[in-house]
Enzyme design. Structure first.
Site, short mmCIF file in Angstrom:
data_model
loop_
_atom_site.label_atom_id
_atom_site.label_comp_id
_atom_site.label_asym_id
_atom_site.label_seq_id
_atom_site.Cartn_x
_atom_site.Cartn_y
_atom_site.Cartn_z
N LYS A 456 0.12 -22.56 15.06
CA LYS A 456 -1.11 -23.39 14.98
C LYS A 456 -1.28 -24.27 16.20
CE LYS A 456 -1.18 -23.80 9.94
NZ LYS A 456 -1.48 -24.69 8.82
N ARG A 543 -10.68 -22.92 -2.95
CA ARG A 543 -11.30 -21.90 -2.10
C ARG A 543 -10.54 -20.61 -2.29
NH1 ARG A 543 -11.07 -24.59 3.60
NH2 ARG A 543 -9.18 -25.36 2.62
#
Ligand code: ADP
Ligand code: MG
Length: 569
Positions: A456, A543
Site C-alpha cells: 500500500k 460494502r
C-alpha cells in the site's frame, strides 16, 4: 429454468497459502437456490415472477427454485422503486448531459452528444448550458448499487467492531496531539511522497505558530474484514477524512428491512436481525453539535467537495439532516472556490463568500488529484489557519494515513497514547500484520508469496494497492533502486474473507456473483478542551464486492452497498 439474476462467475476465489480455497457459502437459503448460471436478463425474471406456477412435470426442487427466483425478481423491482422514492441515488456514471437553451427563438441548431442528437431552437447568439450528473443535483440520477439481501455477519464480531469505535476515536485524538510523533513517523515517507510532504508542510506550519484546536471533531470509519483463516475480525484501515456513505449506507439497512418485512418469511430471514443504522443522523448530530460549540448563530458549515461528485446525494443527506434538525445551513465549495472566495479575518474567523464558517467538513482533499494547482493547497492552508473547526484538522488527517496505521501497530506504541490496558488489547487484537519495507525478512517473504500480502502506498480513495505478481515486481524494483523509495509503501497481511453467492443490483439489473464483504463502523468524536461531548459508534457501512476484485470502492464501481444480518455462529 428461470433465474432472477444473471450469474457472473468471473473467477474463483484467489489462491492462498497451502492452496486451499475458502468454500463459497450461499448468502441465504434463497441465494443458494438460485438457478444455475444461465445468462438471462431481468426481463426474463419478470416473466417468471408473473407466472410462478411451475410447468407440469417439473421436479419439486426445481419448482421451489423457480418460486424463489420469482420472489427475488419481484424484490428487485420493489427495491429499485424504494431507492427512487427514498433517495438511495447517485449521479449516473453514463454522464447524461442536459442541454438547456437559455432563450427561445426560431433559429435552429444541431446539438449532439453521446446520448442525444436532435435539433433545438434558440436565439442568436446561442447560449446553451451543459449540465452533468456529477455537477448539478437532480440531473441524471440512478439508484446506488446494492445487494438484494443483507450479508450474514456473526453477532459476536459485530459487537467487537462496535466496541472498538470509541477507542479508535480516542486514539486518533491522542495521536493528533503528538506533533513530534507524526512528523517523525512520516519523515522518511515525505522524502519520496510529494503528497504526504505537502500535508506535513501544513502540519509543520501549524506547529510553528503553536496553533491549538480546542474544539476537535472526528467523523471516522474503521473498516474491517473477517479473516476466514484465523476466524478473526481484522482492520483494513481507519479513515479520518471524508468517510463516505453515512447517508446511503443507512438507507440500505432500511431497504433490506423493508424487503425482509415483505419477503422475509418466504426467504427464512428475519428483518429484526438487521441492526438499525443511524449513520446519517448521527454524523449530522456531530456536525450540528460542533456548530453549536463554535457559538456563532449566523455561521455556516462549509462542505469542501470535488468539482464533479456523483456521490453528492450521500453528502446531501447530511446537509438535509443538519438543516432540518439543527437549523444549520451548509454551503458546498471546491478547494479552488475556497481559495477564490475565502479569507481569514484578524480574529481567525474563516469567511467564505461573506459568510462566517463554523465547521469545515472535508469530502475532498484526501487525494493528490484534489490539488491540481497551488490554489488548492493555499485553500487548505487558509482553512487550517482559521478558527473554524476542521473535520478533519491536518493532524487528524495525518493520523489516518497508512504509514501511521503501521507505526501504531508496532510493539509498545499504543501504550504511548492510551492508558487503559483492556482498550489497548482490544485494538491490538484487530490489527493485521503491518510492516515497513525496512523489514528485509518480510520483504523477502512477500516476494516469495505475494498472494499473502498487500502493498500500500500513502493514498486514499481506492485503486492504489498492489497485489500478486505486481506486488512481487514492485518489491524487486524497489529493492534494486536501493533508495528511500521503499518508504513510500507499507506491507500488510492479506485478509481472506469467506466468499458467498450474492445477488447484486446495479443499474436496475440483478446479477449473482461470488462476493466478499467489508464492514465499516462509523465513529463520531467531539470535544471542547477537556470536555468530551461525543464519543460514539455511529452506525455502519457494509460494502460487498465480487471476490475477484482486489479493490473495494463503491463509487469507483468495484463494490455495492449492503447491510448485515446478524447470525449466532
Ligand atoms: P483506500 O484508502 O484506497 O480505501 P484500503 O486500505 O481501504 O485503501 O484498501 C482498498 C481496498 O483494498 C479495501 O477496501 C479492501 O477491499 C482491499 N484491501 C485492503 N487491504 C487489504 C488486506 N489487507 N487484505 C485484503 N484486502 C485488502
Ligand atoms: Mg478503504
Amino acid at each position: 429454468m428461470s433465474s432472477s439474476c444473471v450469474s457472473h462467475h468471473h473467477q474463483a476465489v484467489r489462491p492462498r497459502h497451502g492452496g486451499r480455497l475458502p468454500l463459497p457459502s450461499p448468502r441465504s437459503a434463497a441465494a443458494s437456490s438460485f438457478a444455475p448460471p444461465a445468462p438471462r436478463r431481468r426481463r426474463a425474471a419478470r416473466a417468471a415472477a408473473m407466472s410462478a406456477e411451475a410447468a407440469p412435470g417439473v421436479a419439486p426442487a426445481e419448482e421451489a427454485g423457480q418460486r424463489r427466483a420469482a420472489v427475488l425478481a419481484e424484490m428487485v423491482e420493489e427495491a429499485a422503486v424504494w431507492c427512487a422514492v427514498h433517495g438511495h441515488v447517485v449521479g449516473d456514471r453514463a454522464d447524461p448531459i442536459l442541454i438547456l437553451p437559455m432563450e427561445t427563438s426560431t433559429q435552429r441548431v444541431n446539438i449532439s452528444c453521446r446520448f442525444l442528437s436532435f435539433r433545438i431552437s434558440c436565439t442568436t447568439p446561442c447560449f446553451c448550458q451543459l449540465q452533468r450528473s456529477g455537477t448539478v443535483p437532480g440531473v441524471g440520477l440512478v439508484h446506488a448499487p446494492f445487494s438484494l439481501l443483507p450479508a450474514r455477519f456473526p453477532a459476536s464480531f459485530w459487537k467487537q467492531a462496535c466496541e472498538l469505535a470509541p477507542i479508535f476515536n480516542e486514539l486518533v485524538d491522542r495521536v493528533s496531539l503528538d506533533g513530534e510523533f507524526l512528523q517523525a513517523a512520516l519523515s522518511r515517507t515525505k522524502q519520496v511522497d510529494e503528497f504526504t510532504a505537502r500535508l506535513l508542510e501544513i502540519h509543520e506550519k501549524m506547529k510553528a505558530i503553536n496553533k491549538k484546536e480546542d474544539i476537535r471533531l472526528g467523523l471516522h470509519r474503521s473498516d474491517y474484514m473477517l479473516d476466514s483463516e484465523t476466524n478473526s475480525l481484522l482492520q483494513i484501515e481507519l479513515n479520518t477524512i471524508s468517510s463516505s456513505f453515512p447517508g446511503l449506507g443507512s438507507l440500505v439497512s432500511e431497504l433490506h428491512r423493508t424487503l425482509l418485512n415483505h419477503y422475509g418469511k418466504v426467504l427464512g430471514l428475519d428483518s429484526k436481525r438487521i441492526p438499525r443504522n443511524w449513520a446519517a443522523t448521527q454524523f449530522a448530530e456531530a456536525l450540528g453539535k460542533a456548530w453549536a460549540e463554535y457559538n456563532n448563530d449566523s455561521a455556516v458549515v462549509l462542505m469542501v467537495v470535488q468539482p464533479e461528485e456523483r456521490n453528492m446525494y450521500d453528502q446531501y443527506w447530511l446537509v438535509s439532516h443538519l438543516k432540518e434538525s439543527y437549523g444549520v445551513t451548509t454551503i458546498r465549495k471546491t478547494l479552488a472556490q475556497v481559495e477564490a472566495e475565502g479569507q481569514v479575518l484578524t480574529d481567525g474567523t474563516l469567511v467564505i463568500d461573506g459568510r462566517a464558517v463554523a465547521v469545515v467538513y472535508f469530502r475532498a482533499g484526501y487525494a493528490p488529484a484534489d490539488y491540481p494547482s497551488e490554489a488548492e493547497w493555499r485553500a487548505r492552508l487558509l482553512m487550517e489557519q482559521s478558527s473554524a473547526i476542521k473535520c478533519p484538522s491536518i493532524s487528524y488527517h495525518l493520523v489516518g494515513t497508512k504509514k501511521i496505521q503501521q507505526e501504531l501497530a508496532k510493539p509498545n506504541v499504543l501504550e504511548r497514547f492510551l492508558d487503559n490496558k483492556e482498550d489497548i488489547a482490544k485494538l491490538r487484537k484487530s490489527f493485521a500484520g503491518l510492516w515497513s519495507l525496512d523489514n528485509e525478512e518480510i520483504v523477502k517473504s512477500a516476494i516469495e508469496k505475494p498472494d499473502l500480502f498487500v502493498l500500500k502506498p500513502q493514498r486514499e480513495g481506492g485503486g492504489n494497492n498492489i497485489y500478486g505478481h505486481d506486488l512481487r515486481d514492485m518489491l524487486i524494483k524497489l529493492q534494486k533502486e536501493q533508495g528511500e523509495s521503499l518508504a513510500a509503501y507499507i506491507l500488510m497481511q492479506r485478509i481472506f474473507p469467506k466468499a458467498s453467492l450474492t445477488p447484486l443490483v446495479r443499474g436496475g439489473d440483478c446479477f449473482e456473483d461470488l462476493t466478499i464483504s467489508e464492514l465499516g463502523i462509523y465513529g463520531a468524536y467531539l470535544r471542547n478542551k477537556d470536555k468530551v461531548i461525543l464519543n460514539n459508534q455511529s452506525g455502519y457501512l457494509m460494502r460487498t464486492k465480487v471476490s475477484s476484485s482486489n479493490e473495494g470502492g463503491v463509487a469507483a464501481g468495484f463494490a455495492v452497498l449492503d447491510s448485515i444480518l446478524l447470525t449466532d455462529e
